[in-house]
Write an enzyme that holds these catalytic residues in place. Sequence first.
Site, PDB file in Angstrom:
ATOM      1  N   ASN A  26     -11.363   2.163   0.817  1.00  0.00           N
ATOM      2  CA  ASN A  26     -10.612   1.694   1.978  1.00  0.00           C
ATOM      3  C   ASN A  26     -11.409   0.648   2.762  1.00  0.00           C
ATOM      4  O   ASN A  26     -11.230   0.481   3.959  1.00  0.00           O
ATOM      5  CB  ASN A  26     -10.228   2.868   2.883  1.00  0.00           C
ATOM      6  CG  ASN A  26      -9.146   2.496   3.901  1.00  0.00           C
ATOM      7  OD1 ASN A  26      -8.264   1.682   3.610  1.00  0.00           O
ATOM      8  ND2 ASN A  26      -9.223   3.075   5.091  1.00  0.00           N
ATOM      9  N   GLY A  31       2.410 -11.523  -8.588  1.00  0.00           N
ATOM     10  CA  GLY A  31       3.296 -12.688  -8.528  1.00  0.00           C
ATOM     11  C   GLY A  31       4.623 -12.448  -9.236  1.00  0.00           C
ATOM     12  O   GLY A  31       5.668 -12.969  -8.828  1.00  0.00           O
ATOM     13  N   ASP A  53       1.977  -6.163   7.816  1.00  0.00           N
ATOM     14  CA  ASP A  53       1.865  -4.721   8.074  1.00  0.00           C
ATOM     15  C   ASP A  53       2.914  -4.168   9.040  1.00  0.00           C
ATOM     16  O   ASP A  53       3.354  -3.051   8.867  1.00  0.00           O
ATOM     17  CB  ASP A  53       0.467  -4.417   8.622  1.00  0.00           C
ATOM     18  CG  ASP A  53       0.149  -2.918   8.613  1.00  0.00           C
ATOM     19  OD1 ASP A  53       0.446  -2.254   7.602  1.00  0.00           O
ATOM     20  OD2 ASP A  53      -0.404  -2.416   9.620  1.00  0.00           O
ATOM     21  N   THR A 113       0.181  -6.455   1.712  1.00  0.00           N
ATOM     22  CA  THR A 113      -0.511  -7.725   1.918  1.00  0.00           C
ATOM     23  C   THR A 113      -0.298  -8.633   0.695  1.00  0.00           C
ATOM     24  O   THR A 113      -0.055  -9.840   0.833  1.00  0.00           O
ATOM     25  CB  THR A 113      -2.010  -7.478   2.173  1.00  0.00           C
ATOM     26  OG1 THR A 113      -2.128  -6.542   3.247  1.00  0.00           O
ATOM     27  CG2 THR A 113      -2.739  -8.757   2.551  1.00  0.00           C
ATOM     28  N   ASN A 114      -0.351  -8.047  -0.510  1.00  0.00           N
ATOM     29  CA  ASN A 114      -0.166  -8.865  -1.713  1.00  0.00           C
ATOM     30  C   ASN A 114       1.248  -9.444  -1.786  1.00  0.00           C
ATOM     31  O   ASN A 114       1.433 -10.615  -2.137  1.00  0.00           O
ATOM     32  CB  ASN A 114      -0.446  -8.037  -2.977  1.00  0.00           C
ATOM     33  CG  ASN A 114      -1.910  -7.660  -3.084  1.00  0.00           C
ATOM     34  OD1 ASN A 114      -2.768  -8.259  -2.431  1.00  0.00           O
ATOM     35  ND2 ASN A 114      -2.206  -6.656  -3.888  1.00  0.00           N
ATOM     36  N   TYR A 120     -12.772   3.532  13.389  1.00  0.00           N
ATOM     37  CA  TYR A 120     -11.989   2.980  12.282  1.00  0.00           C
ATOM     38  C   TYR A 120     -10.698   2.327  12.784  1.00  0.00           C
ATOM     39  O   TYR A 120     -10.010   2.885  13.653  1.00  0.00           O
ATOM     40  CB  TYR A 120     -11.663   4.070  11.240  1.00  0.00           C
ATOM     41  CG  TYR A 120     -10.694   3.545  10.214  1.00  0.00           C
ATOM     42  CD1 TYR A 120     -11.134   2.658   9.225  1.00  0.00           C
ATOM     43  CD2 TYR A 120      -9.345   3.842  10.281  1.00  0.00           C
ATOM     44  CE1 TYR A 120     -10.238   2.108   8.318  1.00  0.00           C
ATOM     45  CE2 TYR A 120      -8.443   3.296   9.373  1.00  0.00           C
ATOM     46  CZ  TYR A 120      -8.894   2.434   8.402  1.00  0.00           C
ATOM     47  OH  TYR A 120      -8.006   1.872   7.516  1.00  0.00           O
ATOM     48  N   GLY A 121     -10.340   1.210  12.153  1.00  0.00           N
ATOM     49  CA  GLY A 121      -9.190   0.398  12.552  1.00  0.00           C
ATOM     50  C   GLY A 121      -7.978   1.155  13.073  1.00  0.00           C
ATOM     51  O   GLY A 121      -7.633   1.071  14.244  1.00  0.00           O
ATOM     52  N   GLY A 122      -7.332   1.914  12.186  1.00  0.00           N
ATOM     53  CA  GLY A 122      -6.082   2.569  12.563  1.00  0.00           C
ATOM     54  C   GLY A 122      -6.235   3.604  13.652  1.00  0.00           C
ATOM     55  O   GLY A 122      -5.266   3.984  14.309  1.00  0.00           O
ATOM     56  N   HIS A 139       6.858  -0.271   9.810  1.00  0.00           N
ATOM     57  CA  HIS A 139       5.645  -0.498   9.008  1.00  0.00           C
ATOM     58  C   HIS A 139       6.025  -1.425   7.851  1.00  0.00           C
ATOM     59  O   HIS A 139       6.160  -0.972   6.718  1.00  0.00           O
ATOM     60  CB  HIS A 139       5.155   0.863   8.497  1.00  0.00           C
ATOM     61  CG  HIS A 139       3.797   0.850   7.891  1.00  0.00           C
ATOM     62  ND1 HIS A 139       3.390   1.800   6.975  1.00  0.00           N
ATOM     63  CD2 HIS A 139       2.735   0.024   8.056  1.00  0.00           C
ATOM     64  CE1 HIS A 139       2.142   1.571   6.614  1.00  0.00           C
ATOM     65  NE2 HIS A 139       1.728   0.497   7.251  1.00  0.00           N
ATOM     66  N   SER A 167       0.747   2.737   3.283  1.00  0.00           N
ATOM     67  CA  SER A 167      -0.558   2.075   3.378  1.00  0.00           C
ATOM     68  C   SER A 167      -1.175   1.913   1.993  1.00  0.00           C
ATOM     69  O   SER A 167      -1.095   2.827   1.161  1.00  0.00           O
ATOM     70  CB  SER A 167      -1.489   2.934   4.229  1.00  0.00           C
ATOM     71  OG  SER A 167      -0.856   3.256   5.441  1.00  0.00           O
ATOM     72  N   ALA A 168      -1.803   0.764   1.784  1.00  0.00           N
ATOM     73  CA  ALA A 168      -2.517   0.476   0.537  1.00  0.00           C
ATOM     74  C   ALA A 168      -1.604   0.516  -0.693  1.00  0.00           C
ATOM     75  O   ALA A 168      -2.002   0.942  -1.761  1.00  0.00           O
ATOM     76  CB  ALA A 168      -3.721   1.411   0.360  1.00  0.00           C
ATOM     77  N   CYS A 169      -0.351   0.062  -0.515  1.00  0.00           N
ATOM     78  CA  CYS A 169       0.584  -0.031  -1.649  1.00  0.00           C
ATOM     79  C   CYS A 169       1.038  -1.472  -1.874  1.00  0.00           C
ATOM     80  O   CYS A 169       2.111  -1.714  -2.439  1.00  0.00           O
ATOM     81  CB  CYS A 169       1.799   0.855  -1.429  1.00  0.00           C
ATOM     82  SG  CYS A 169       1.429   2.605  -1.613  1.00  0.00           S
ATOM     83  N   ARG A 216     -12.297  -2.855   4.305  1.00  0.00           N
ATOM     84  CA  ARG A 216     -11.283  -3.720   4.933  1.00  0.00           C
ATOM     85  C   ARG A 216     -11.823  -5.101   5.266  1.00  0.00           C
ATOM     86  O   ARG A 216     -13.021  -5.284   5.490  1.00  0.00           O
ATOM     87  CB  ARG A 216     -10.815  -3.061   6.238  1.00  0.00           C
ATOM     88  CG  ARG A 216     -10.100  -1.731   6.040  1.00  0.00           C
ATOM     89  CD  ARG A 216      -8.685  -1.942   5.599  1.00  0.00           C
ATOM     90  NE  ARG A 216      -7.993  -0.700   5.338  1.00  0.00           N
ATOM     91  CZ  ARG A 216      -6.670  -0.544   5.506  1.00  0.00           C
ATOM     92  NH1 ARG A 216      -5.927  -1.537   5.937  1.00  0.00           N
ATOM     93  NH2 ARG A 216      -6.092   0.599   5.216  1.00  0.00           N
ATOM     94  N   LYS A 245      -1.664   0.622  14.977  1.00  0.00           N
ATOM     95  CA  LYS A 245      -0.782   1.746  14.639  1.00  0.00           C
ATOM     96  C   LYS A 245      -0.333   2.501  15.893  1.00  0.00           C
ATOM     97  O   LYS A 245       0.817   2.929  15.994  1.00  0.00           O
ATOM     98  CB  LYS A 245      -1.502   2.709  13.699  1.00  0.00           C
ATOM     99  CG  LYS A 245      -2.003   2.051  12.431  1.00  0.00           C
ATOM    100  CD  LYS A 245      -0.883   1.449  11.638  1.00  0.00           C
ATOM    101  CE  LYS A 245      -1.385   0.914  10.303  1.00  0.00           C
ATOM    102  NZ  LYS A 245      -0.296   0.320   9.527  1.00  0.00           N
ATOM    103  N   ARG A 283      -7.826   6.495   8.541  1.00  0.00           N
ATOM    104  CA  ARG A 283      -7.042   7.163   9.572  1.00  0.00           C
ATOM    105  C   ARG A 283      -7.129   8.680   9.384  1.00  0.00           C
ATOM    106  O   ARG A 283      -7.335   9.171   8.275  1.00  0.00           O
ATOM    107  CB  ARG A 283      -5.573   6.727   9.515  1.00  0.00           C
ATOM    108  CG  ARG A 283      -5.336   5.308  10.020  1.00  0.00           C
ATOM    109  CD  ARG A 283      -3.866   4.949  10.016  1.00  0.00           C
ATOM    110  NE  ARG A 283      -3.348   4.791   8.672  1.00  0.00           N
ATOM    111  CZ  ARG A 283      -2.679   5.696   8.005  1.00  0.00           C
ATOM    112  NH1 ARG A 283      -2.391   6.878   8.570  1.00  0.00           N
ATOM    113  NH2 ARG A 283      -2.257   5.479   6.783  1.00  0.00           N
TER     114      ARG A 283
HETATM  115  C1  OXD Z   1      -2.670   1.425   7.288  1.00  0.00           C
HETATM  116  C2  OXD Z   1      -3.213   0.117   7.710  1.00  0.00           C
HETATM  117  O1  OXD Z   1      -3.421   2.402   7.178  1.00  0.00           O
HETATM  118  O2  OXD Z   1      -2.427  -0.843   7.787  1.00  0.00           O
HETATM  119  O3  OXD Z   1      -1.460   1.490   7.047  1.00  0.00           O
HETATM  120  O4  OXD Z   1      -4.409  -0.002   8.023  1.00  0.00           O
HETATM  121 MN    MN Z   2      -0.357  -0.262   7.435  1.00  0.00          MN
END
Ligand code: OXD
Ligand code: MN
Length: 591
Positions: free
Chosen positions: A375, A502, A288, A266-267, A210-212, A239, A261-263, A377, A219, A82
């Site tokens: 990054n 976990g 997300d 998803t996990n 790019y996605g975002g 978010h 983002s990226a923290c 994806r 987003k 982004r």
């Molecule tokens: C982000 C994403 O950048 O979800 O937050 O792709």
């Molecule tokens: Mn995100």
Amino acid sequence: MATAASTTSSNSSLSHPAAVERWVSEVAALTRPAAIHWCDGSAAELAHLRDLLIQGGDLKPLNPASFPGCDLYRSSPNDVARVEHVTFVCTTNPEDAGPNNHWMAPAEAHAKMDALFAGAMQGRTLYVVPYCMGPLDSPYARLGVEITDSAYVVLNMATMTRMGAPALARIGRGESFVKGLHSTGDLSPERRFIMHFPEELSIKSFGSGYGGNALLGKKCHALRIASWQAKGEGWLAEHMLIVGLTNPKGETHYVAAAFPSACGKTNLAMLIPPKALNGWKVTTIGDDIAWLHPGPDGRLWAINPEAGYFGVVPGTNPKSNRNAWDMIRRNTLFTNVAVTASNEPWWEGMSEGSPALDWQGRPYDPANGAAAHPNARFTVAATQNADYDPKADDPRGVPLSAILFGGRRASLAPLVYEAESWAHGVLIGASVASETTAAATGKVGVVRRDPMAMKPFAGYHFGDYWQHWLDVGAKLTNPPRLFHVNWFRQSADGRYLWPGFGDNLRVLEWMLRRVTGAAPAHATPIGYMPAAADLNLDGVEVSDAALGELLAVDRAAWRQECRDIEAFLGEYGTRVPTRLHEELARVSARL
Ligand code: OXD
Ligand code: MN
């Protein structure tokens, strides 16, 4: 010329709502595509687009035996994240966009973007992509139409949203829709802008695939435009992941969590319980974005507007995220991963294999840096997750028992603390700070304030946004409890103090016992905290010294933090609710 553009579509006999038809004609007249394709979202259509991209060399099928239905897309090396510095919110009154956004006057932004779009689709196909954010039969879902000249974007949108004929039919029944216009242009960073017009419910994005920046349902619509709409309509667009936690007695609670983002959203959304918590079951609603509505029962209800995951690949392995690891072995679109000699995808943290070609397609050479882009994806349908929650498609959503705020902080922030009240929780959310990651261009690892993890995504002034959080809370007679977590605390020599992944369920388990009134906690100046003995630490490898650090409040450091937060709130001026200053003063006084 627009009139020269032929309409190609497997469903061109379907009626197109007049409002969409009119807008498509206007855009075609400006962008002058060679053809127009109205997407219906059918399997045949998606197979055709995939073939087209493969023939053109843009998509590379991966090993069909071990990764069936998986493809690799390599983006332009300058288009991998982004771009917050060229993302604008264009409101009539600059104040409404707030210091948290770059602002441009709507007329100026339209003129700038229309000049870029003029003739930009010559020789290309213009795709009309109708989509629905949220379950198709949900009153909380919202519609959009993205016009794009990128078949890669169409394929991503088909996975990430409910895309195609049913969404168009909802628009045909008279519902409003967000207009998103996108072209990859020439991918020149100098000609790249992402413009939002919340007052018009429209978006113009140029120069990035790019996605975002380019999947406009995500987003741009589901956060920036939707947060603006939500403010007017009394709900919240956030978010946040949404996860279902079922205890050994069979009781399910839903929890949402806002992390930058990226923290690890998803996990956490796909967490696998550790052995000591074997009787627990974790199910995913979303990873997300969450749209939150006060319900008639006084609780806060959540839907995930998305239908897929656009997740960070590096670091995904059976230990960090077993479900993601399994689900991305089929029907997955990989962007910017490396490949092995046997044409399988490869990334850092994968724990097996080795890269032959890096993310740019060059023979792998460690001197060039990481093999997969940090990054890189995956795009995959949410239904491929083995623990996809059956209620993820429930039109009413799910009621929330807790909301977590958190960031990536090597120091200061303890493992967990609980807000004393909704207003105190809003202050905690507003003060979130986190180290920057590769999800956005710019320096990585710099601590910045990221309120509610919405710094890049709130479509209006943060002062108004915090007031809106307080207003929504006032409507809830049974609100979720609010917590702050930090899975990323480090020792002085740079080792993580908490195992994370976990084992984070141990912290969630304490929170849910707080929700039901069963868990002890002690009051600290920053909120309620557990003692080590209050957490289930059976079988976890954390030393007493590490636990001491994880569960301590360093008063001197927190006094400084309060001064920093005061200065930060000050940047937002008189629109900051007085209540937040009062909450901060209470915390400071206790310290
Ligand atoms: C982000 C994403 O950048 O979800 O937050 O792709
Ligand atoms: Mn995100």
